[in-house]
Design a protein around this motif. Structure first.
Motif, short mmCIF file in Angstrom:
data_model
loop_
_atom_site.label_atom_id
_atom_site.label_comp_id
_atom_site.label_asym_id
_atom_site.label_seq_id
_atom_site.Cartn_x
_atom_site.Cartn_y
_atom_site.Cartn_z
N TRP A 22 -81.86 21.71 -12.82
CA TRP A 22 -81.52 21.06 -11.56
C TRP A 22 -81.81 19.56 -11.59
O TRP A 22 -81.56 18.87 -10.61
CB TRP A 22 -82.26 21.71 -10.40
CG TRP A 22 -83.71 21.93 -10.63
CD1 TRP A 22 -84.31 23.07 -11.05
CD2 TRP A 22 -84.76 20.97 -10.48
NE1 TRP A 22 -85.66 22.89 -11.17
CE2 TRP A 22 -85.96 21.61 -10.83
CE3 TRP A 22 -84.80 19.64 -10.10
CZ2 TRP A 22 -87.19 20.94 -10.79
CZ3 TRP A 22 -86.02 18.99 -10.08
CH2 TRP A 22 -87.19 19.65 -10.42
N LYS A 27 -73.30 18.52 -8.23
CA LYS A 27 -72.84 18.51 -6.84
C LYS A 27 -73.78 19.34 -5.99
O LYS A 27 -74.65 20.04 -6.50
CB LYS A 27 -71.40 19.03 -6.74
CG LYS A 27 -71.22 20.45 -7.25
CD LYS A 27 -69.76 20.85 -7.21
CE LYS A 27 -69.60 22.22 -7.86
NZ LYS A 27 -68.23 22.67 -7.87
N LEU A 28 -73.60 19.26 -4.67
CA LEU A 28 -74.39 20.03 -3.72
C LEU A 28 -73.46 20.90 -2.89
O LEU A 28 -72.35 20.48 -2.55
CB LEU A 28 -75.16 19.12 -2.77
CG LEU A 28 -76.29 18.28 -3.35
CD1 LEU A 28 -76.84 17.35 -2.29
CD2 LEU A 28 -77.39 19.16 -3.88
N LYS A 29 -73.91 22.10 -2.55
CA LYS A 29 -73.14 22.93 -1.62
C LYS A 29 -73.22 22.28 -0.24
O LYS A 29 -74.25 21.72 0.13
CB LYS A 29 -73.70 24.35 -1.58
CG LYS A 29 -73.40 25.13 -2.83
CD LYS A 29 -73.64 26.60 -2.59
CE LYS A 29 -73.09 27.39 -3.75
NZ LYS A 29 -72.98 28.80 -3.42
N GLU A 30 -72.15 22.36 0.49
CA GLU A 30 -72.04 21.62 1.75
C GLU A 30 -73.11 22.00 2.77
O GLU A 30 -73.86 21.16 3.22
CB GLU A 30 -70.64 21.81 2.35
CG GLU A 30 -69.56 21.09 1.58
CD GLU A 30 -68.21 21.26 2.25
OE1 GLU A 30 -68.17 21.41 3.48
OE2 GLU A 30 -67.22 21.21 1.52
N SER A 32 -75.70 24.46 2.69
CA SER A 32 -77.07 24.79 2.27
C SER A 32 -77.75 23.68 1.47
O SER A 32 -78.96 23.74 1.26
CB SER A 32 -77.05 26.07 1.44
OG SER A 32 -76.30 25.87 0.26
N ASN A 33 -77.00 22.70 0.99
CA ASN A 33 -77.53 21.63 0.14
C ASN A 33 -78.18 22.16 -1.13
O ASN A 33 -79.12 21.57 -1.66
CB ASN A 33 -78.52 20.74 0.89
CG ASN A 33 -77.82 19.79 1.82
OD1 ASN A 33 -76.67 19.42 1.59
ND2 ASN A 33 -78.50 19.40 2.87
N VAL A 34 -77.68 23.28 -1.64
CA VAL A 34 -78.17 23.83 -2.90
C VAL A 34 -77.54 23.03 -4.03
O VAL A 34 -76.33 22.79 -4.05
CB VAL A 34 -77.79 25.33 -3.04
CG1 VAL A 34 -78.13 25.86 -4.41
CG2 VAL A 34 -78.47 26.13 -1.96
N SER A 35 -78.38 22.60 -4.99
CA SER A 35 -77.86 21.79 -6.09
C SER A 35 -77.16 22.67 -7.12
O SER A 35 -77.62 23.76 -7.44
CB SER A 35 -78.99 21.00 -6.74
OG SER A 35 -79.95 21.88 -7.26
#
Length: 54
Positions: A22, A27-30, A32-35
């Protein structure tokens, strides 16, 4: 004050987070902001796990 309740002095962490999958976020999920790491980083992480199994 009770000696049992005193915090231990902070020690340097053993982990090397700069090489974690990580660390190089692609990119990040919109919501949840999961990397999401790049495919190269996922491959590197898999190689590391495979070579360090007990």
């Amino acid at each position: 004050m009770n000696d049992k309740n005193k915090e231990h002095p902070r020690q340097r962490p053993i982990e090397q987070h700069t090489t974690a999958a990580w660390a190089n976020i692609e990119k990040l999920k919109e919501i949840s902001n999961v990397s999401i790491p790049s495919d190269v980083q996922v491959g590197n992480a898999k190689e590391w796990v495979d070579s360090n199994q007990k």
